[in-house]
Enzyme design. Structure first.
Site, PDB file in Angstrom:
ATOM      1  N   TRP A  94       0.870  -1.199   0.000  1.00 14.48           N
ATOM      2  CA  TRP A  94       0.000   0.000   0.000  1.00 14.48           C
ATOM      3  C   TRP A  94       0.890   1.227   0.000  1.00 14.48           C
ATOM      4  O   TRP A  94       1.873   1.286   0.764  1.00 14.48           O
ATOM      5  CB  TRP A  94      -0.882  -0.045   1.258  1.00 14.48           C
ATOM      6  CG  TRP A  94      -1.816   1.106   1.446  1.00 14.48           C
ATOM      7  CD1 TRP A  94      -2.644   1.661   0.501  1.00 14.48           C
ATOM      8  CD2 TRP A  94      -2.031   1.841   2.655  1.00 14.48           C
ATOM      9  NE1 TRP A  94      -3.373   2.675   1.060  1.00 14.48           N
ATOM     10  CE2 TRP A  94      -3.018   2.822   2.375  1.00 14.48           C
ATOM     11  CE3 TRP A  94      -1.517   1.774   3.946  1.00 14.48           C
ATOM     12  CZ2 TRP A  94      -3.479   3.712   3.338  1.00 14.48           C
ATOM     13  CZ3 TRP A  94      -1.983   2.657   4.892  1.00 14.48           C
ATOM     14  CH2 TRP A  94      -2.942   3.614   4.600  1.00 14.48           C
TER      15      TRP A  94
ATOM     16  N   ASP B 103      -1.814  -6.397   8.614  1.00 17.33           N
ATOM     17  CA  ASP B 103      -2.735  -5.343   8.214  1.00 17.33           C
ATOM     18  C   ASP B 103      -3.960  -6.034   7.622  1.00 17.33           C
ATOM     19  O   ASP B 103      -3.857  -6.723   6.604  1.00 17.33           O
ATOM     20  CB  ASP B 103      -2.054  -4.429   7.188  1.00 17.33           C
ATOM     21  CG  ASP B 103      -2.892  -3.197   6.866  1.00 17.33           C
ATOM     22  OD1 ASP B 103      -4.100  -3.193   7.175  1.00 17.33           O
ATOM     23  OD2 ASP B 103      -2.338  -2.242   6.289  1.00 17.33           O
TER      24      ASP B 103
ATOM     25  N   LYS C 258     -14.110  -0.704   4.973  1.00 17.15           N
ATOM     26  CA  LYS C 258     -14.618  -1.419   3.787  1.00 17.15           C
ATOM     27  C   LYS C 258     -15.705  -2.405   4.192  1.00 17.15           C
ATOM     28  O   LYS C 258     -16.737  -2.505   3.553  1.00 17.15           O
ATOM     29  CB  LYS C 258     -13.494  -2.181   3.076  1.00 17.15           C
ATOM     30  CG  LYS C 258     -12.095  -1.667   3.287  1.00 17.15           C
ATOM     31  CD  LYS C 258     -11.746  -0.452   2.470  1.00 17.15           C
ATOM     32  CE  LYS C 258     -10.367   0.049   2.853  1.00 17.15           C
ATOM     33  NZ  LYS C 258      -9.864   1.122   2.053  1.00 17.15           N
TER      34      LYS C 258
HETATM   35  C1  LMR Z   1      -6.674   2.455  -0.788  1.00 17.88           C
HETATM   36  O1  LMR Z   1      -5.661   1.760  -0.760  1.00 17.88           O
HETATM   37  O2  LMR Z   1      -7.084   2.988  -1.828  1.00 17.88           O
HETATM   38  C2  LMR Z   1      -7.490   2.659   0.466  1.00 17.88           C
HETATM   39  O3  LMR Z   1      -6.929   1.912   1.496  1.00 17.88           O
HETATM   40  C3  LMR Z   1      -7.710   4.067   0.818  1.00 17.88           C
HETATM   41  C4  LMR Z   1      -6.463   4.770   1.269  1.00 17.88           C
HETATM   42  O4  LMR Z   1      -6.513   5.415   2.321  1.00 17.88           O
HETATM   43  O5  LMR Z   1      -5.430   4.724   0.574  1.00 17.88           O
END
Ligand code: LMR
Length: 397
Positions: free
Chosen positions: A130, A211, A246
Site C-alpha cells: 500500500w 494489516d 470497507k
Molecule cells: C486504498 O488503498 O485505496 C485505500 O486503502 C484508501 C487509502 O486510504 O489509501
C-alpha cells in the site's frame, strides 16, 4: 513566515480520487481508491449498519470522553471477531485491543510503540505494498526495507524469494504482512504458505504486523482472519491493525483497531498502558459514534447475520465483475492473458499497466487507476465494465 514550507506533491491515491471528483466528464469511471461502490456506482449504506446506527442514536445520551483505549464493548467485539471469543490468547488476557482512528491510526500507534521499544528494528514491507505503508512507518522514525513479494512476469507470489529474504532478516525485524486481499496486487499467501512462514518468523524472532483492512472481501469474514488465528495459535507475539471502513462501508467514521498479542497477561497490561500513553500524547481518545455502530452490528444477534450476508453479497458482486472484465478483455485481445483478474482477490487487481498507460486511461477515457497499475475492481459495475474493458484494450493495443 512560511516561505520555507514546500509544496505538497499530493498522495498517489487520495489526490487522484480528489482529481476524479473534479473531473467534469459524466462518463468518468473511478477505479482508483479502495472503496466499494454498488452496482449503481454508489457507496452503499449497509442495512445492518443503518439499523445499528438508528438504535445507537435513539439510545444516545450525554457524550463523555471515551477512555484513551476506546470503548470496552467495541474492543471486546473486535477481539472476538479477529480471534474468536474462545481463543486461548483472548481467554488468557494476552490480547490487547485498542480502538483507533481507522486502521491507519492503528498502524501509526503501533509504529510509534515499535520505535520506542524496538528502536533498532527495521520495518520490512512487501514489494509492492500500500502506497502509504512506507510513509506511515518512516513517519514513526522506523527505517523500512522491502522483501520480495509480487512477480510481474507471472502475476503471482514470489514465495520462495520472500521466505529466503525473511530467513536473512535481522532478528526482531518487524514484518508487515497483509492478512488477506493484498493491497495493491490482490495476490495472497495460501494457507499452506502461511503455515510455511510461521517457522521462519519463529526462528528469526521476527515480529509480524498484520494489516487486515479488507476482511470479508477475500473468502469470508472468518476465513480472512485465518492468518491472525494461525499466528495466535502457534504462540507468536504480533500486532494486527484492522478496519471497518470497507467491511461496514463506514469509511468516514474512521473505525479501526490495533491488537497486540503478548506472551502473557502481565506484559499485556504494560503494553496497553504504553499504548494509552501514546494515544494521550497524540489525540487523547478516539471518537464515540462510529465505534458504537460497529459494536452493535458485531454483537446484535439479528444485525450480525444481516451484516455477514451483506459482506458476502459485496464479495460476490466483485467476483462477477472480475469475470465480466476478464471475458470482455479476453474477447477484445485474444492473444493476452487476463486470468489474473480471476485469481487475484479482494478489491484490487494489479494490471501491469504502466504509469503512462494509466495517464492515457485517465486523460483520454476518464478511467482512473492508480499509476502503479492498481485497479479497484470494486468500482466496476454492469454499466461501466464494458467501457472500462474497451479503454484498457485501447491502451494495450
Ligand atoms: C486504498 O488503498 O485505496 C485505500 O486503502 C484508501 C487509502 O486510504 O489509501
Amino acid at each position: 513566515m512560511f516561505q520555507h514550507v514546500e509544496a505538497y506533491a499530493g498522495d498517489p491515491i487520495l489526490s487522484l480520487n480528489e482529481a476524479f471528483g473534479k473531473d467534469p466528464r459524466t462518463d468518468k469511471i473511478n477505479l482508483s481508491i479502495g472503496i466499494y461502490f454498488d452496482d449503481a456506482g454508489k457507496i452503499p449504506m449497509l442495512p445492518s449498519v443503518r439499523a445499528a446506527e438508528l438504535q445507537v442514536v435513539a439510545e444516545a445520551g450525554a457524550r463523555p470522553y471515551l477512555p484513551m483505549e476506546g470503548a470496552a464493548n467495541f474492543r471486546t467485539a473486535v477481539q472476538h471477531l479477529l480471534f474468536g471469543a474462545e481463543h486461548p490468547a483472548v481467554k488468557a488476557g494476552r490480547v490487547v485491543t485498542i480502538q483507533t482512528v481507522g486502521s491507519s491510526g492503528g498502524l501509526k500507534v503501533g509504529g510509534d510503540f515499535i520505535k520506542r521499544y524496538f528502536p533498532t528494528s527495521t520495518m520490512l514491507i512487501s514489494d509492492p505494498t500500500w502506497d502509504n505503508h512506507r510513509a506511515v512507518f518512516e513517519g514513526c522514525g522506523l527505517p523500512t526495507q522491502i522483501y520480495p513479494y509480487y512477480d510481474p512476469a507471472t502475476g503471482s507470489l514470489r514465495f520462495d524469494a520472500m521466505l529466503a529474504a525473511l530467513k536473512q532478516a535481522e532478528k526482531k525485524s518487524i514484518v508487515l504482512l497483509h492478512a488477506c486481499c493484498h493491497n495493491p496486487t490482490g495476490v495472497d499467501l495460501t494457507r499452506a504458505q502461511w503455515e510455511q512462514l510461521v517457522p521462519v518468523l519463529q526462528e528469526r524472532e521476527l515480529i509480524p504486523f498484520l494489516d487486515l483492512a479488507y476482511q470479508g472481501y477475500g473468502d469470508g469474514i472468518t476465513e480472512d482472519a485465518f492468518a491472525v488465528r494461525l499466528l495466535g495459535d502457534v504462540g507468536l507475539s504480533f500486532f494486527v491493525a484492522n478496519s471497518f471502513s470497507k467491511s461496514m462501508s463506514l469509511y468516514g467514521e474512521r473505525c479501526g483497531a490495533l491488537s497486540v498479542v503478548c506472551p502473557d497477561a502481565a506484559q499485556a497490561v504494560n503494553v496497553l498502558g504504553q499504548m494509552k500513553a501514546n494515544i494521550r500524547r497524540n489525540y487523547s481518545n478516539p471518537p464515540l459514534h462510529g465505534g458504537q455502530i460497529v459494536a452493535r452490528v458485531l454483537t446484535d444477534p439479528e444485525l450480525r447475520p444481516m451484516w455477514e450476508a451483506e459482506v458476502a453479497a459485496m464479495r460476490e458482486r466483485i467476483q462477477t465483475m472480475r469475470h465480466k472484465l476478464h471475458d470482455v478483455l479476453s474477447a477484445k485481445l485474444p492473444g493476452k492473458d487476463f486470468s489474473y483478474f480471476l485469481t487475484q482477490r479482494g478489491m484490487f487487481s494489479y494490471t501491469g499497466l504502466t504509469a503512462d498507460q494509466c495517464d492515457r486511461l485517465k486523460e483520454q477515457f476518464g478511467v482512473y487507476l492508480v499509476r502503479s497499475g492498481r485497479m479497484c475492481v470494486a468500482g466496476l459495475n454492469t454499466s461501466n465494465v464494458e467501457a472500462t474493458a474497451s479503454a484498457v484494450a485501447a491502451v494495450l493495443a
